[in-house]
Write a protein that holds these residues in place. Structure first.
Motif, PDB file in Angstrom:
ATOM      1  N   ASP A 124      25.817  43.558  71.932  1.00 55.20           N
ATOM      2  CA  ASP A 124      24.961  44.107  70.889  1.00 55.20           C
ATOM      3  C   ASP A 124      23.711  44.722  71.522  1.00 55.20           C
ATOM      4  N   LYS A 125      22.957  45.471  70.731  1.00 56.66           N
ATOM      5  CA  LYS A 125      21.853  46.271  71.265  1.00 56.66           C
ATOM      6  C   LYS A 125      20.828  45.419  72.016  1.00 56.66           C
TER       7      LYS A 125
ATOM      8  N   ASP B 203      26.205  56.153  77.808  1.00 53.64           N
ATOM      9  CA  ASP B 203      24.941  55.877  77.131  1.00 53.64           C
ATOM     10  C   ASP B 203      23.793  56.462  77.960  1.00 53.64           C
TER      11      ASP B 203
ATOM     12  N   GLU C 277      20.139  45.629  76.095  1.00 56.22           N
ATOM     13  CA  GLU C 277      18.845  45.965  76.697  1.00 56.22           C
ATOM     14  C   GLU C 277      18.396  44.875  77.664  1.00 56.22           C
TER      15      GLU C 277
END
Length: 361
Positions: free
Chosen positions: A164-165, A192, A169
Motif C-alpha cells: 500500500d502507499k 512508478d 513510501e
C-alpha cells in the motif's frame, strides 16, 4: 564511479518483435540505478538480460569486465528480488532466507541468516512462519534471501508494487538506507516515476525498447530531453511557442504568456525551425492572492477546477489564448484561502522555469 556493468549494442528479438533496441549502458559500482518506463517498454527484459534469464540476440553484456555470454544466471554475480517475492509459505523465515545457501556448505547458515535478517530489520524473526508475515515483512525476507549470497548486483523487479502507499513510501527510504549500508549496485525496475526519482542515483527512461533519456533525477525532472520524457515524468503544462534563435538562447512568443527570452540551456535538444513547445511544471506556477505582490511575470486567468489534497491544492486555470487550462500546484499555508471554481485570479510565472522543446521532437 568505477563501471561494473557494461551493455553495448544489446538487441533482443522474440520472433519478429524487437524488445530491446541497440542498448548502450554503463552502470557503476555501488550505484542505485533504475529502469523506468511504461508497461511493455523493455525494462524487465533488460533486467532479465543482465540476470541471465534471457540471452541477447546480439550485443555485449559484461559484469566486472567479464563477458557474460554463455554464463548462466546461477553463475553470475547477481541476485534478483521478484515482484511476487517468491516466499515459500510452508517454511519459516530462517528457512526461506537460508534457501539460497543449500549448495554452499562453506557458509555458516545460522550466522549468515542472522546477519541478513538484521540487515533488513527482521532480527529475531527466524522462527516466524512465513505465511504469518505482512506484505512489508515478506518483502524484507525476499531481500535478505537475495543478499545472503553477497552478490555484486541486486536486481529488483518492481519489488514494492504489491504494497500500500504508506508502506511503499516507507520501504523506499529503507531500500535507500540498505543500499548505502551494503554498498553494492542496486538495479530497480519500476513504472512508478516518483519511486524512481526518490530512490535513484541515475534513471534510464525507456520507450519501445530504447532508452529515451539517461540522467540523474533532477535533470530528468527539470530538463527532460523531449516532450515524450516530459509527459512521462510527473506533470507538465505544454504551450505552443514561436521560436527565434538569439545570441545566448532563444526569443519566444508563447501562447497565452507573450514574449520572453530563454537561455540555451533551457532547450535540452536543438529546436529546428520556428515551431516550438514550452513546458512548465505545475509547482513552478503560482497564483497571486489579495495583498500579495510579485516582480515576476503575471497573466490574468479564471479558476476552472480545484482539487484539494490537504498539504497541496491543484488548480486548473484558464488563460486567454490557450485552449487547455494550466495545472498549478499551490502549497497550502495558514491564512491563504482556497479559491473557488469561477474565481478570477492572476497566474505568476518565471521564464527561467520554461523548458523548450522542438514541436516535432
Amino acid at each position: 564511479m568505477k563501471p561494473l556493468i557494461t551493455l553495448e549494442g544489446v538487441n533482443k528479438y522474440y520472433g519478429d518483435y524487437h524488445a530491446l533496441r541497440d542498448i548502450d549502458l554503463t552502470i557503476g559500482e555501488g550505484e542505485f540505478f533504475s529502469l523506468l518506463g511504461p508497461s511493455g517498454c523493455g525494462k524487465t527484459t533488460l533486467l532479465r538480460t543482465i540476470a541471465g534469464f534471457e540471452t541477447v540476440s546480439d550485443g555485449l553484456v559484461a559484469i566486472g569486465g567479464k563477458d557474460m555470454a554463455g554464463v548462466p544466471a546461477n553463475l553470475r554475480p547477481t541476485n534478483m528480488v521478484f515482484q511476487s517475492y517468491a516466499i515459500f509459505p510452508h517454511l519459516s523465515v530462517a528457512e526461506n532466507v537460508a534457501f539460497g545457501l543449500r549448495k554452499r556448505p562453506d557458509i555458516d547458515k545460522r550466522t549468515a541468516v542472522t546477519e541478513a535478517l538484521s540487515m533488513v530489520g527482521l532480527a529475531g524473526y527466524e522462527k516466524r512462519a512465513a505465511h504469518a508475515l505482512s506484505g512489508g515483512q515478506r518483502q524484507r525476507v525476499a531481500l535478505a534471501r537475495a543478499l545472503i549470497l553477497k552478490p555484486k548486483v541486486l536486481l529488483l523487479d518492481e519489488p514494492l508494487s504489491a504494497l500500500d502507499k504508506k508502506m511503499r513510501e516507507q520501504m523506499q527510504v529503507e531500500l535507500i538506507k540498505l543500499q548505502r549500508h551494503v554498498g553494492i549496485t542496486f538495479i530497480l525496475v519500476t513504472h512508478d516515476q516518483e519511486e524512481a526519482l526518490v530512490m535513484s542515483d541515475r534513471i534510464a527512461v525507456m520507450f519501445e525498447g530504447r532508452i529515451g533519456q539517461l540522467a540523474d533525477a533532477e535533470t530528468l525532472y527539470r530538463r527532460p530531453r523531449n516532450r515524450q520524457v516530459a509527459e512521462f515524468i510527473g506533470k507538465m503544462n505544454f504551450l505552443e511557442a514561436d521560436v527565434q534563435p538569439a545570441a545566448e538562447g532563444y526569443d519566444l512568443r508563447v501562447a497565452g504568456l507573450g514574449a520572453v527570452s530563454v537561455a540555451a540551456a533551457q532547450a535540452p535538444e536543438p529546436v529546428h525551425g520556428s515551431a516550438g513547445v514550452v513546458g512548465l511544471r505545475p509547482e513552478t506556477l503560482n497564483l497571486l492572492f489579495d495583498g500579495e505582490t510579485t516582480k515576476q511575470m503575471l497573466v490574468d486567468g479564471q479558476v476552472d477546477e480545484v482539487v484539494y489534497y490537504g498539504d497541496m491544492t491543484y488548480y486548473d486555470v484558464r488563460i486567454q489564448g490557450v485552449e487547455k487550462p494550466l495545472n498549478i500546484a499551490m502549497k497550502n499555508v495558514i491564512g491563504r484561502p482556497v479559491l473557488d471554481v469561477g474565481a478570477p485570479t492572476r497566474v505568476v510565472w518565471d521564464p527561467r522555469a520554461l523548458v523548450l522543446f522542438d514541436r516535432n521532437g
